[in-house]
Structure formats: C-alpha cells, structure tokens
Design a protein around this motif. Structure first.
Motif: not given
Length: 506
Positions: A251-272
C-alpha cells in the motif's frame, strides 16, 4: 498533539499557514496599535478565495514574546502564532536563514549547522501545526508556505489524516549533491511528504526534490508522482487519501510534486502605471537624476543571492573602459534592508556601500552620481514610477526561486518599451525568454549584454516587451493560486494528473 475538529469553536474550510501573517501591526503616535494588509502578492491572490471558502490565516505577527488573540483584519480571519526572542534567533535567523537559505541557494554563502537551531525549528513547526489542526474543519484544505515550515505537513497528517494538505516552496530546492550536506535531510523530506501536493517554482526544483526522495528514502516516482509507503499497523492508515498499490503489491499514498511558477497581480501594476500622477513622478525621477540618456535600475532585497556586487562590478568596469559615460548613463540601485541582525547581511551591506562609494568617487561629479544607491524600501506607487523611469532593468540574481521584480517591471511597461536583462538562474527566466538572458558570473558577458540593452533599437525593444507582457498578463498570480488549489482539490478526490514531463531517474 491532539485536535478534534468536531468540537472546535471555529472551524475553517481553508487554512493558510505561513511564517508571517498577511498583516503588519502599526502603532500610531498615541501608542494605539492597528493592523494593515501587507503589500505582498500572495495576500492579493488568496484573499478572495479565503472570503469565499471561509478561510483563516495562521502566522507570526512580527512581535516577539507576545500572545495575540485571534482577530479579523479586513475580510481575513487571523490566528497569530507566538514566537519568543529565542525562537527568532534559532528558528528564524538561525536554522531558516543561516542554514536552509544559503543551502537552498547553492551554498553561495556557507550554511551553519547547529543542533540547537534544529531542535527549535522542530518545536516551532510543531506550534504552527498545532494551530492549524485546531482550527481546520473536517476535510479542510490546508496550504502551508515556504522553507520555514517544511515539517508542518507531516506533523499535520499525523493527527489529521482527514485534511487535504498542500505545501509551496517559494525558494529553490537544491540538487542532491548540495541538499545531502544537510544533517537533517531525511527529516525534511519526511516532513514535506506529509503533503498531498508539493509545489515548486521550477521544473528543475521539483526534479531535485524527487531525486532526493529516491536517494534518501528509496521511494518509487512516476514523473511528478511519488509513492509513499503506508504503515498498515498505523491505526490512521485507513484514513489516508488516494491510496493505491505499488508494483510489489504494498500500500502506498501518492504525492504530487511539480512546478507551479508563482506570479504577480499584473492588472494592479498596469492600473498603477496608467495613473497620471505616477507617470508624472516617473518623469520627475529622471529629472532628479539629471535627465541622463539611459536610466538602468536594480531592485532587490539586500541579499547575497541577488548578484548586486556582480552588477556593480560590470557597471564600474564599463565606466572605467570608457564604454559607458557616467554623464549619460545612471544606475539606480534600490536595496531594501534584509535580515540586518544576521552577520552575513551586515557584511554584505558594508561591501556594497563601499563599492558604490568607490564608483561614485571615481566617475561621479559635483552635479551627478554614477550610482544612485537607496537602502530602504518604497511603497508600490513609487516602485511603479521607478519602473516607468527605467530604460533597462537589471536582474542579476545568482540564484532565485522566481524573482517577481522582473515580472513587475514587465507588467508596468504599458508603453511596451524598456529592456529586461535577466539572470538565467532565476525561475522567471523559464517564462520570460524574450528578456536578454545572462550568466551573472560571466562579467564580460554581462557587460556586453548591458551595452546591447542600452543600444537596442526601439523596434526591437517593443517586439521583446510585447512578448514578455503576453506571458506575464496571462500567467498572473490569480491563475497561479487557482492552479495550485485546483490540484489540491483534485488530490482530495484521488486525481493526480501527470501535468509535467516525467523526471528522469538516476
């Protein structure tokens, strides 16, 4: 540690756990304290979900030796975790920032290994895990953040196997040859494998982690899926999620380990960037600098991973060789204070300020400095004005999980102008391929790229910036948080899609 979600006074369906809370305490002139939201993009990304899913945020309030009762700030429920002055010295400044930080950043500085720091790290992680276990509803989603809390997932799973647990590592995860130096390498791996989903900034980081799991634990991996054996003698074994059998029938438990590249609130920077007063401030900044032909900008925490010294060395040599003229090109370096109680950081500040003084002494004049050095932080509005004022953005990090400054600069450039010079050792370089990519250790190559950026024709600048902006505006922080929480939700139903290319086995 015990926790019974059925008897808890307040139980929440979404629990965010991070070292710091999303609010800062502000004391006015009368001595009265209040709370204001922190400026980080993580808060902006998660706040809407916390409101819609009845969430709570657990973290340290930024004040040592003070017990603070749970409270509400804006629309966010807050559960503070108390840290003593000794905790700060040993768990935070010690193990987190003088052991893990340099180790995970390719040993740019030498890590320190102290057993008492590790013991305090375990103790504080247990405190955070206790707090999460107490407030999480049955089957709740708990999302733990960053390298200070790597033991929390397993500690939570030990007492609350009903929870859906995610972990996101905001900094790099090092290659095995470096990671293996850590005396507590197996304990950290065990701690992280308590999560259902483990997120990293880059595909390479996820691969480094899976490789460490195979080397240290001998567990099977299939692409981003890690098979963690289950102890059938454990009374809680039947409560584990997405249980399957391995090729040997165990018996094994499966774990997902992968990339989720973070980003910014782009609309906020555009609005400013569209606000007339900020555009006027950008013009004013150039005037204050003496209206040079080219303004180059560096924006960093004062940290040895950021390559500030390499940047200054390249710029100084270009001035010495006469290939740049200090009257025509100005470098603005914003270096916000960081971990000033750690000796390595105090030494770095002295080195950087000495270098800036030498360059200005050699090439500045009474009315003009070659380097405008600013050792303090700025509000977001001023940063956007600086981005708009800068013709060339220099990101020369020696190692960086992502580097959001690069994305902030791109999002701000609504005029589709400006040139981004970007280190290939940042996570951002995986996405922002139309930047001028550099190896900051190659000073000659860095110098040539700076000259290329300064001389780049308008047509080429626009073509590159348009491509960069499409990437940043499409992959913003809301999409990042939604993709991670979607993976967690699917995990709750035993669905682990193989969304990344398989990691090669070695």
């Amino acid at each position: 540690m015990t926790a019974n979600p059925d008897t808890a006074t307040d139980a929440y369906d979404l629990v965010i756990v991070s070292n710091r809370l999303p609010v800062d305490r502000v004391v006015d002139e009368s001595g009265e304290a209040s709370w204001r939201p922190s400026p980080g993009g993580l808060v902006a990304a998660l706040e809407p979900m916390m409101r819609s899913q009845d969430g709570i945020w657990i973290g340290w309030a930024g004040v040592a030796d003070e017990e603070i009762e749970p409270f509400e700030a804006g629309d966010i429920n807050i559960r503070p975790v108390m840290l003593t002055e000794q905790d700060l010295q040993e768990y935070y400044e010690g193990f987190s920032n003088d052991t893990l930080w340099p180790l995970y950043h390719d040993v740019i500085a030498q890590p320190s290994y102290h057993r008492e720091w590790w013991e305090t790290y375990v103790k504080v992680n247990r405190r955070f895990a206790d707090a999460a276990a107490e407030v999480a509803a049955q089957g709740a989603v708990v999302w733990v953040h960053d390298y200070q809390l790597q033991l929390v997932p397993a500690m939570l799973r030990e007492v609350r196997p009903d929870l859906v647990i995610g972990f996101f590592n905001h900094i790099p995860f090092p290659p095995y040859g470096i990671y293996s130096q850590l005396p507590w390498r197996r304990q950290i791996i065990d701690g992280l494998l308590g999560a259902d989903v483990i997120g990293f900034q880059r595909v390479a980081d996820a691969g480094n982690f899976s490789r460490a799991v195979r080397r240290l634990k001998g567990y099977e991996t299939r692409g981003p899926i890690i098979e963690v054996p289950i102890d059938t003698d454990d009374p809680a074994s039947g409560s584990h999620r997405h249980v399957t059998t391995d090729r040997r029938g165990g018996l094994v438990r499966t774990v997902l380990a992968r990339a989720f590249p973070i980003s910014i609130d782009a609309d906020q920077y555009q609005d400013l960037a569209r606000r007339p007063e900020i555009q006027a401030r950008a013009r004013e900044i150039r005037q204050e600098l003496g209206n040079p032909q080219t303004v180059m900008l560096g924006v960093d925490r004062l940290d040895y991973t950021k390559g500030i010294g390499h940047r200054l060395k390249a710029f100084g040599e270009l001035l010495a060789e006469g290939r740049l003229n200090a009257e025509e090109v100005t470098l603005v370096q914003v270096a916000s204070p960081s971990r000033e109680r750690v000796e390595t950081y105090r030494q770095l500040r002295d080195e950087i300020e000495l270098t800036v003084g030498r360059i200005n002494g050699d090439y500045g004049s009474l009315g003009h400095t070659a380097v405008a050095y600013l050792h303090h932080g700025y509000p977001r509005e001023e940063m956007v004005a600086l981005y708009l004022a800068a013709d060339v953005m220099l990101v020369t990090a020696l190692r960086d999980g992502m580097n959001l400054v690069a994305k902030e600069y791109v999002a701000t450039r609504i005029d589709e102008d400006g040139v981004l010079v970007l280190s290939e050792f940042t996570g951002a370089s995986d996405e922002l391929r139309q930047a001028l990519l550099i190896n900051p250790h190659d000073i000659e190559g860095l110098k040539e790229t700076i000259l290329q950026a300064v001389a780049m024709p308008k047509r080429d600048r626009t073509r590159r910036m348009r491509a960069l902006r499409r990437k940043v505006l499409t992959n913003d922080v809301a999409r990042w948080s939604a993709s991670f929480l979607d993976a967690l939700t699917r995990s709750a139903h035993g669905d682990h899609p193989l969304q990344n290319p398989p990691v090669n086995r070695r």
